[in-house]
Design a protein around this motif. Sequence first.
Motif, PDB file in Angstrom:
ATOM      1  N   ILE A   7       2.725   5.473  48.927  1.00 50.30           N
ATOM      2  CA  ILE A   7       3.199   6.489  49.863  1.00 50.30           C
ATOM      3  C   ILE A   7       2.307   6.489  51.096  1.00 50.30           C
ATOM      4  O   ILE A   7       1.095   6.674  51.012  1.00 50.30           O
ATOM      5  N   LEU A   8       2.934   6.268  52.231  1.00 46.80           N
ATOM      6  CA  LEU A   8       2.267   6.411  53.518  1.00 46.80           C
ATOM      7  C   LEU A   8       2.654   7.783  54.052  1.00 46.80           C
ATOM      8  O   LEU A   8       3.823   8.027  54.358  1.00 46.80           O
ATOM      9  N   GLY A   9       1.693   8.682  54.141  1.00 46.58           N
ATOM     10  CA  GLY A   9       1.992  10.038  54.571  1.00 46.58           C
ATOM     11  C   GLY A   9       2.007  11.029  53.428  1.00 46.58           C
ATOM     12  O   GLY A   9       2.697  12.040  53.476  1.00 46.58           O
ATOM     13  N   ALA A  10       1.237  10.771  52.374  1.00 47.07           N
ATOM     14  CA  ALA A  10       1.225  11.662  51.211  1.00 47.07           C
ATOM     15  C   ALA A  10       0.584  13.007  51.506  1.00 47.07           C
ATOM     16  O   ALA A  10       0.781  13.967  50.756  1.00 47.07           O
ATOM     17  N   THR A  11      -0.196  13.092  52.592  1.00 43.98           N
ATOM     18  CA  THR A  11      -0.790  14.381  52.949  1.00 43.98           C
ATOM     19  C   THR A  11       0.187  15.239  53.750  1.00 43.98           C
ATOM     20  O   THR A  11      -0.115  16.389  54.064  1.00 43.98           O
ATOM     21  N   GLY A  12       1.354  14.694  54.087  1.00 45.17           N
ATOM     22  CA  GLY A  12       2.374  15.447  54.796  1.00 45.17           C
ATOM     23  C   GLY A  12       3.387  16.054  53.851  1.00 45.17           C
ATOM     24  O   GLY A  12       3.287  15.925  52.628  1.00 45.17           O
ATOM     25  N   GLY A  13       4.384  16.703  54.418  1.00 37.31           N
ATOM     26  CA  GLY A  13       5.361  17.436  53.619  1.00 37.31           C
ATOM     27  C   GLY A  13       6.196  16.568  52.711  1.00 37.31           C
ATOM     28  O   GLY A  13       6.151  16.692  51.480  1.00 37.31           O
ATOM     29  N   VAL A  14       6.987  15.647  53.270  1.00 33.72           N
ATOM     30  CA  VAL A  14       7.894  14.867  52.440  1.00 33.72           C
ATOM     31  C   VAL A  14       7.136  13.907  51.541  1.00 33.72           C
ATOM     32  O   VAL A  14       7.487  13.730  50.370  1.00 33.72           O
ATOM     33  N   GLY A  15       6.066  13.285  52.044  1.00 30.66           N
ATOM     34  CA  GLY A  15       5.291  12.371  51.211  1.00 30.66           C
ATOM     35  C   GLY A  15       4.667  13.082  50.029  1.00 30.66           C
ATOM     36  O   GLY A  15       4.692  12.578  48.895  1.00 30.66           O
ATOM     37  N   GLY A  16       4.112  14.259  50.261  1.00 31.36           N
ATOM     38  CA  GLY A  16       3.518  15.031  49.172  1.00 31.36           C
ATOM     39  C   GLY A  16       4.548  15.475  48.156  1.00 31.36           C
ATOM     40  O   GLY A  16       4.301  15.445  46.942  1.00 31.36           O
ATOM     41  N   ALA A  17       5.724  15.895  48.634  1.00 37.17           N
ATOM     42  CA  ALA A  17       6.774  16.359  47.720  1.00 37.17           C
ATOM     43  C   ALA A  17       7.269  15.220  46.839  1.00 37.17           C
ATOM     44  O   ALA A  17       7.472  15.391  45.627  1.00 37.17           O
ATOM     45  N   VAL A  18       7.473  14.040  47.426  1.00 35.69           N
ATOM     46  CA  VAL A  18       7.934  12.896  46.637  1.00 35.69           C
ATOM     47  C   VAL A  18       6.849  12.475  45.643  1.00 35.69           C
ATOM     48  O   VAL A  18       7.148  12.139  44.486  1.00 35.69           O
ATOM     49  N   ALA A  19       5.601  12.496  46.069  1.00 40.42           N
ATOM     50  CA  ALA A  19       4.509  12.145  45.158  1.00 40.42           C
ATOM     51  C   ALA A  19       4.509  13.056  43.933  1.00 40.42           C
ATOM     52  O   ALA A  19       4.362  12.582  42.793  1.00 40.42           O
ATOM     53  N   ARG A  20       4.672  14.348  44.136  1.00 41.83           N
ATOM     54  CA  ARG A  20       4.652  15.302  43.008  1.00 41.83           C
ATOM     55  C   ARG A  20       5.814  15.062  42.048  1.00 41.83           C
ATOM     56  O   ARG A  20       5.641  15.092  40.823  1.00 41.83           O
ATOM     57  N   VAL A  21       6.981  14.816  42.580  1.00 43.81           N
ATOM     58  CA  VAL A  21       8.142  14.575  41.723  1.00 43.81           C
ATOM     59  C   VAL A  21       7.965  13.288  40.924  1.00 43.81           C
ATOM     60  O   VAL A  21       8.208  13.253  39.707  1.00 43.81           O
ATOM     61  N   ALA A  31      -1.492   6.298  47.277  1.00 46.13           N
ATOM     62  CA  ALA A  31      -1.355   6.931  48.582  1.00 46.13           C
ATOM     63  C   ALA A  31      -2.446   6.435  49.501  1.00 46.13           C
ATOM     64  O   ALA A  31      -3.612   6.362  49.112  1.00 46.13           O
ATOM     65  N   LEU A  32      -2.055   6.073  50.720  1.00 45.01           N
ATOM     66  CA  LEU A  32      -3.007   5.590  51.710  1.00 45.01           C
ATOM     67  C   LEU A  32      -3.515   6.774  52.530  1.00 45.01           C
ATOM     68  O   LEU A  32      -2.733   7.616  52.978  1.00 45.01           O
ATOM     69  N   ALA A  33      -4.814   6.853  52.721  1.00 45.67           N
ATOM     70  CA  ALA A  33      -5.413   7.932  53.505  1.00 45.67           C
ATOM     71  C   ALA A  33      -6.664   7.420  54.198  1.00 45.67           C
ATOM     72  O   ALA A  33      -7.421   6.638  53.621  1.00 45.67           O
ATOM     73  N   ARG A  34      -6.873   7.888  55.413  1.00 48.88           N
ATOM     74  CA  ARG A  34      -8.094   7.480  56.121  1.00 48.88           C
ATOM     75  C   ARG A  34      -9.341   8.042  55.440  1.00 48.88           C
ATOM     76  O   ARG A  34     -10.403   7.438  55.491  1.00 48.88           O
ATOM     77  N   ASP A  35      -9.208   9.208  54.808  1.00 47.05           N
ATOM     78  CA  ASP A  35     -10.321   9.830  54.088  1.00 47.05           C
ATOM     79  C   ASP A  35      -9.830  10.220  52.691  1.00 47.05           C
ATOM     80  O   ASP A  35      -9.380  11.343  52.473  1.00 47.05           O
ATOM     81  N   PRO A  36      -9.904   9.293  51.727  1.00 44.39           N
ATOM     82  CA  PRO A  36      -9.376   9.588  50.391  1.00 44.39           C
ATOM     83  C   PRO A  36     -10.053  10.770  49.709  1.00 44.39           C
ATOM     84  O   PRO A  36      -9.402  11.509  48.969  1.00 44.39           O
ATOM     85  N   VAL A  37     -11.341  10.969  49.930  1.00 45.33           N
ATOM     86  CA  VAL A  37     -12.047  12.082  49.291  1.00 45.33           C
ATOM     87  C   VAL A  37     -11.496  13.409  49.790  1.00 45.33           C
ATOM     88  O   VAL A  37     -11.212  14.329  49.004  1.00 45.33           O
ATOM     89  N   LYS A  38     -11.313  13.521  51.085  1.00 41.46           N
ATOM     90  CA  LYS A  38     -10.759  14.740  51.669  1.00 41.46           C
ATOM     91  C   LYS A  38      -9.318  14.963  51.197  1.00 41.46           C
ATOM     92  O   LYS A  38      -8.913  16.087  50.876  1.00 41.46           O
ATOM     93  N   ALA A  39      -8.538  13.887  51.146  1.00 38.45           N
ATOM     94  CA  ALA A  39      -7.140  14.001  50.720  1.00 38.45           C
ATOM     95  C   ALA A  39      -7.053  14.451  49.268  1.00 38.45           C
ATOM     96  O   ALA A  39      -6.243  15.306  48.918  1.00 38.45           O
ATOM     97  N   ALA A  40      -7.898  13.898  48.414  1.00 41.95           N
ATOM     98  CA  ALA A  40      -7.887  14.270  46.999  1.00 41.95           C
ATOM     99  C   ALA A  40      -8.309  15.725  46.821  1.00 41.95           C
ATOM    100  O   ALA A  40      -7.739  16.450  45.991  1.00 41.95           O
ATOM    101  N   ALA A  41      -9.288  16.185  47.604  1.00 40.23           N
ATOM    102  CA  ALA A  41      -9.737  17.567  47.498  1.00 40.23           C
ATOM    103  C   ALA A  41      -8.645  18.533  47.938  1.00 40.23           C
ATOM    104  O   ALA A  41      -8.471  19.604  47.337  1.00 40.23           O
ATOM    105  N   ALA A  42      -7.890  18.154  48.973  1.00 39.08           N
ATOM    106  CA  ALA A  42      -6.815  19.020  49.453  1.00 39.08           C
ATOM    107  C   ALA A  42      -5.637  19.064  48.493  1.00 39.08           C
ATOM    108  O   ALA A  42      -4.845  20.012  48.512  1.00 39.08           O
ATOM    109  N   TRP A  43      -5.524  18.042  47.637  1.00 37.20           N
ATOM    110  CA  TRP A  43      -4.391  17.978  46.714  1.00 37.20           C
ATOM    111  C   TRP A  43      -4.450  19.100  45.686  1.00 37.20           C
ATOM    112  O   TRP A  43      -3.426  19.635  45.280  1.00 37.20           O
TER     113      TRP A  43
END
Length: 315
Positions: A7-21, A31-43
């Motif tokens: 998923i490119l854009g997993a920190t956004g709305g549609v990417g996050g929703a599809v990831a959860r489903v 999921a690709l993220a410039r800062d994986p640690v920050k993205a994982a913490a926000a999840w």
Amino acid sequence: MTKTILILGATGGVGGAVARVLLRRGWTVRALARDPVKAAAAWGAAPGPDWRRGDAMRRDDVSEAAAGASVILHGVNPPGYSDWDRLVLPMIDNTIAAARSAGGARILLPGTVYNYDPAALSLVDETAPQEPASRKGAIRVELERRLLAAAPDVPSLVVRAGDFFGPGVRQSWFAQSLAKTPLTRILNPGRPGIGHAWAYLPDLAEAMARLLELPSGHLQPAERVQFAGIWDGDGRQMAAAIRRAVNRPDLPERRFPWWLMRLLAPFGGFPREVMEVRPFWRHALAFDNRRLVELIGEEPRTPLETAVAEALAAA
């Protein structure tokens, strides 16, 4: 088909929703993220994707993360929706190259209404002429043309839908205008009597998951479907549902200041971007979901009252 998606854009709305489903359905989700640690913490505490460090603007990053994937969700946009003319097409080229290097992974693209002229048509299906009246729309048309050109070696699936809203969706007309927190008023960009299409993201993500899990051969190499979503037939139902959800029948409603956006648009930035989408609030444009229903059966549909309450609860 391996049930692995990048998923490119997993920190956004549609990417996050599809990831959860898809995580709930047993998929391996990267999921690709410039800062994986920050993205994982926000999840949050729930099981999340396998975060990979990288940037959608770097082809090698995308290709490396896509190795072994059967699907790539291209849900990434330029930060702040700026620099579309400079960034959007290079990013889709990188995704196409990554899908090809992965052996022909299918690209899933959340489609928009920008490809169309709402003054010229009122219903979108897979055959509707793409004659955009905006700069952003012309770029979206070219983006899809590149996907078509890549098929069948790189198959694709475009799922078009209306304006997104739902839990965790922050960059949307719902979250930033109609139900902006703290909720002291409703700022409505629409016009009374003009219908508008809304897509509740958990429903859209569920529909996408069902499409991806269809047996081989059911989807065309370049499949295009429409998600009908929630249709506000007179432009008043969403505002009324917000009032009921917060039990404030007297919650004031104001018109969005389009006049101010028009004055400021020549200076660029947000006003210019927002004026490009004004026609979609001045004209009703609905989605014909017959092809979607043909493929997966009844479209997932949360009642408006429930969808609005859940979106507000997560704000």
